[in-house]
Design a protein around this motif. Structure first.
Motif, PDB file in Angstrom:
ATOM      1  N   ASP A  51     -45.977  82.913  -2.580  1.00  0.00           N
ATOM      2  CA  ASP A  51     -45.425  82.287  -3.563  1.00  0.00           C
ATOM      3  C   ASP A  51     -44.302  82.167  -3.437  1.00  0.00           C
ATOM      4  N   ARG A  52     -43.217  83.318  -2.829  1.00  0.00           N
ATOM      5  CA  ARG A  52     -41.650  83.054  -2.259  1.00  0.00           C
ATOM      6  C   ARG A  52     -41.132  83.629  -1.298  1.00  0.00           C
ATOM      7  N   VAL A  53     -40.114  83.354  -0.544  1.00  0.00           N
ATOM      8  CA  VAL A  53     -40.116  83.380   0.671  1.00  0.00           C
ATOM      9  C   VAL A  53     -38.734  83.647   0.825  1.00  0.00           C
ATOM     10  N   PHE A  54     -38.875  84.981   0.532  1.00  0.00           N
ATOM     11  CA  PHE A  54     -37.308  84.967   1.184  1.00  0.00           C
ATOM     12  C   PHE A  54     -36.323  85.126   2.425  1.00  0.00           C
ATOM     13  N   CYS A  55     -35.229  83.999   3.018  1.00  0.00           N
ATOM     14  CA  CYS A  55     -34.762  83.926   3.677  1.00  0.00           C
ATOM     15  C   CYS A  55     -33.508  84.336   3.836  1.00  0.00           C
ATOM     16  N   PRO A  56     -32.959  85.671   5.804  1.00  0.00           N
ATOM     17  CA  PRO A  56     -31.795  86.181   5.094  1.00  0.00           C
ATOM     18  C   PRO A  56     -30.632  85.071   5.756  1.00  0.00           C
ATOM     19  N   SER A  57     -31.167  83.085   6.172  1.00  0.00           N
ATOM     20  CA  SER A  57     -29.697  82.690   6.301  1.00  0.00           C
ATOM     21  C   SER A  57     -30.145  81.473   5.841  1.00  0.00           C
ATOM     22  N   ARG A  58     -29.083  79.968   5.562  1.00  0.00           N
ATOM     23  CA  ARG A  58     -29.848  79.071   5.404  1.00  0.00           C
ATOM     24  C   ARG A  58     -29.915  78.391   6.670  1.00  0.00           C
ATOM     25  N   TYR A  59     -29.683  79.364   7.437  1.00  0.00           N
ATOM     26  CA  TYR A  59     -30.041  77.959   8.953  1.00  0.00           C
ATOM     27  C   TYR A  59     -31.869  78.710   9.314  1.00  0.00           C
ATOM     28  N   VAL A  60     -32.625  79.737   8.978  1.00  0.00           N
ATOM     29  CA  VAL A  60     -33.676  79.834   8.168  1.00  0.00           C
ATOM     30  C   VAL A  60     -34.539  78.380   7.635  1.00  0.00           C
ATOM     31  N   MET A  61     -33.751  78.778   6.231  1.00  0.00           N
ATOM     32  CA  MET A  61     -34.408  77.684   5.139  1.00  0.00           C
ATOM     33  C   MET A  61     -34.163  76.569   5.540  1.00  0.00           C
ATOM     34  N   ARG A  62     -33.318  76.349   6.148  1.00  0.00           N
ATOM     35  CA  ARG A  62     -33.270  74.701   7.163  1.00  0.00           C
ATOM     36  C   ARG A  62     -34.921  74.806   7.995  1.00  0.00           C
ATOM     37  N   HIS A  63     -35.095  75.100   8.853  1.00  0.00           N
ATOM     38  CA  HIS A  63     -36.023  75.138   9.995  1.00  0.00           C
ATOM     39  C   HIS A  63     -37.255  75.553   9.114  1.00  0.00           C
ATOM     40  N   PHE A  64     -37.555  75.448   7.645  1.00  0.00           N
ATOM     41  CA  PHE A  64     -38.629  75.647   7.008  1.00  0.00           C
ATOM     42  C   PHE A  64     -38.807  75.619   5.815  1.00  0.00           C
ATOM     43  N   GLY A  65     -38.679  73.378   5.729  1.00  0.00           N
ATOM     44  CA  GLY A  65     -37.992  72.655   4.280  1.00  0.00           C
ATOM     45  C   GLY A  65     -39.452  72.784   3.579  1.00  0.00           C
ATOM     46  N   LEU A  66     -40.571  73.574   4.304  1.00  0.00           N
ATOM     47  CA  LEU A  66     -42.424  73.030   3.599  1.00  0.00           C
ATOM     48  C   LEU A  66     -41.594  73.672   3.125  1.00  0.00           C
ATOM     49  N   VAL A  67     -41.649  75.476   3.008  1.00  0.00           N
ATOM     50  CA  VAL A  67     -41.542  75.839   2.025  1.00  0.00           C
ATOM     51  C   VAL A  67     -39.980  76.503   0.824  1.00  0.00           C
ATOM     52  N   GLY A  68     -39.355  75.207   0.998  1.00  0.00           N
ATOM     53  CA  GLY A  68     -38.189  75.167   0.806  1.00  0.00           C
ATOM     54  C   GLY A  68     -38.066  75.269  -1.145  1.00  0.00           C
ATOM     55  N   TYR A  69     -39.405  74.722  -1.314  1.00  0.00           N
ATOM     56  CA  TYR A  69     -39.211  75.076  -3.057  1.00  0.00           C
ATOM     57  C   TYR A  69     -38.961  76.327  -3.655  1.00  0.00           C
ATOM     58  N   LYS A  70     -39.336  77.491  -2.840  1.00  0.00           N
ATOM     59  CA  LYS A  70     -39.950  78.311  -3.096  1.00  0.00           C
ATOM     60  C   LYS A  70     -39.413  79.476  -2.535  1.00  0.00           C
ATOM     61  N   ALA A  71     -38.264  79.315  -1.645  1.00  0.00           N
ATOM     62  CA  ALA A  71     -37.301  80.301  -0.940  1.00  0.00           C
ATOM     63  C   ALA A  71     -36.022  80.954  -1.306  1.00  0.00           C
ATOM     64  N   VAL A  72     -35.716  81.626  -1.409  1.00  0.00           N
ATOM     65  CA  VAL A  72     -34.766  82.606  -1.849  1.00  0.00           C
ATOM     66  C   VAL A  72     -34.132  83.360  -0.683  1.00  0.00           C
ATOM     67  N   LEU A  73     -32.274  82.605  -0.552  1.00  0.00           N
ATOM     68  CA  LEU A  73     -31.266  82.985   0.608  1.00  0.00           C
ATOM     69  C   LEU A  73     -31.251  84.496   0.674  1.00  0.00           C
ATOM     70  N   LEU A  74     -31.385  85.557   0.568  1.00  0.00           N
ATOM     71  CA  LEU A  74     -31.429  87.019   0.712  1.00  0.00           C
ATOM     72  C   LEU A  74     -31.076  87.640   2.115  1.00  0.00           C
ATOM     73  N   PRO A  75     -29.596  87.190   2.437  1.00  0.00           N
ATOM     74  CA  PRO A  75     -29.613  88.143   3.579  1.00  0.00           C
ATOM     75  C   PRO A  75     -29.703  89.846   3.479  1.00  0.00           C
ATOM     76  N   LEU A  76     -29.948  90.231   4.866  1.00  0.00           N
ATOM     77  CA  LEU A  76     -30.698  91.863   5.446  1.00  0.00           C
ATOM     78  C   LEU A  76     -29.131  92.734   5.299  1.00  0.00           C
ATOM     79  N   GLY A  77     -29.500  93.735   4.937  1.00  0.00           N
ATOM     80  CA  GLY A  77     -28.571  94.738   4.926  1.00  0.00           C
ATOM     81  C   GLY A  77     -28.426  95.942   6.356  1.00  0.00           C
ATOM     82  N   ILE A  78     -27.366  96.042   6.475  1.00  0.00           N
ATOM     83  CA  ILE A  78     -26.404  96.400   7.345  1.00  0.00           C
ATOM     84  C   ILE A  78     -27.201  97.983   7.316  1.00  0.00           C
TER      85      ILE A  78
END
Length: 267
Positions: A47-74
């Motif tokens: 239902d929702r996909v958290f992506c760590p970068s826009r680089y990832v979001m661009r490669h998964f356009g199929l799920v873009g409508y439910k993608a949320v940009l959220l980086p990883l912590g260090i």
């Protein structure tokens, strides 16, 4: 269901916010077709996909409508209390990575050899923590260029050892073909290092070329960056301090707060 897509793992939650199952998801140039299909299937049914970068979001356009940009912590060990600048190390650079296809340590070695030829730099070093099938080939390449005494291959290193290598220099370099996020980009960033990187993973989102780091896409470009950096130590200081002051965006506490807020509708 919620999927958190990271560079090494996916956490899969049901609508009661209970851990349903843990998945290992990594899609890059080494992933086979079956693995890619299974991973994409997992993302599609979420239902929702958290992506760590826009680089990832661009490669998964199929799920873009439910993608949320959220980086990883260090890891907190990289958050130093005070910014540090190392004297008398020239443009020494660190790139911790596996020695495998797609990491392109040969780009860095080739650019560095040409940089030395152009400038006569006698103190800078390259440091490549890591191991892998191409390590011997990279060592041989450095020897063939006559710079084997300027390139360090410490082998597989612990996180503590990698931190120590970063701490010994002012600059980190990345030559990867792809990164879904790029720990090797963000770890030195939060330490206040200048990051010189191919435009992969989170790099284009945190590095403004020529302002707080450099983006490049060829060996010649990288050699040119090395020459520019060597000419202006003050610029290296300014860039490093700028990154250090922006490091809070990768604190796990802040990222967790953002994650919980986005996941709230699915509880």
């Amino acid at each position: 269901d919620i999927v958190v897509y990271q560079s090494w793992s996916v956490t899969y939650f049901n609508k009661n916010n209970e851990l349903h199952r843990g998945y290992n998801v990594y899609i890059d140039e080494t992933t086979n077709q079956m693995g890619t299909m299974m991973n994409v299937g997992l993302l599609v049914m979420a239902d929702r996909v958290f992506c760590p970068s826009r680089y990832v979001m661009r490669h998964f356009g199929l799920v873009g409508y439910k993608a949320v940009l959220l980086p990883l912590g260090i890891d907190c060990r990289y958050f130093q209390s005070e910014w540090k600048f190392n004297e008398e190390v020239g443009i020494s650079m660190v790139f911790p990575a596996q020695f495998r296809v797609g990491k392109r340590q040969d780009w860095i070695i080739g650019a560095f050899a040409e940089y030395i030829r152009r400038t006569g730099d006698g103190i800078s070093r390259l440091i490549f923590p890591g191991d892998g099938p191409l390590r011997g080939e990279m060592m041989a390449y450095a020897r063939s260029l006559g710079i084997e005494d300027r390139v360090v291959f410490p082998g597989a290193c612990s996180k503590e050892a990698v931190y120590g290598w970063y701490d010994s220099v002012n600059i980190a370099v990345v030559a990867s073909v792809s990164e879904t996020f790029g720990q090797c980009i963000v770890e030195p960033f939060v330490m206040g290092k200048v990051v010189v990187c191919t435009p992969v993973g989170v790099a284009p989102e945190i590095i403004v070329d020529g302002v707080n780091g450099y983006l490049y896409d060829s060996v010649e470009d990288l050699c040119g960056v090395m020459c520019r950096i060597a000419e202006d130590e003050g610029m290296v200081r300014r860039m490093g301090r700028m990154n250090f002051e922006r490091r809070v965006v990768f604190e796990w506490g802040r990222i967790t707060e953002r994650y919980l807020k986005k996941a709230e509708p699915f509880k």
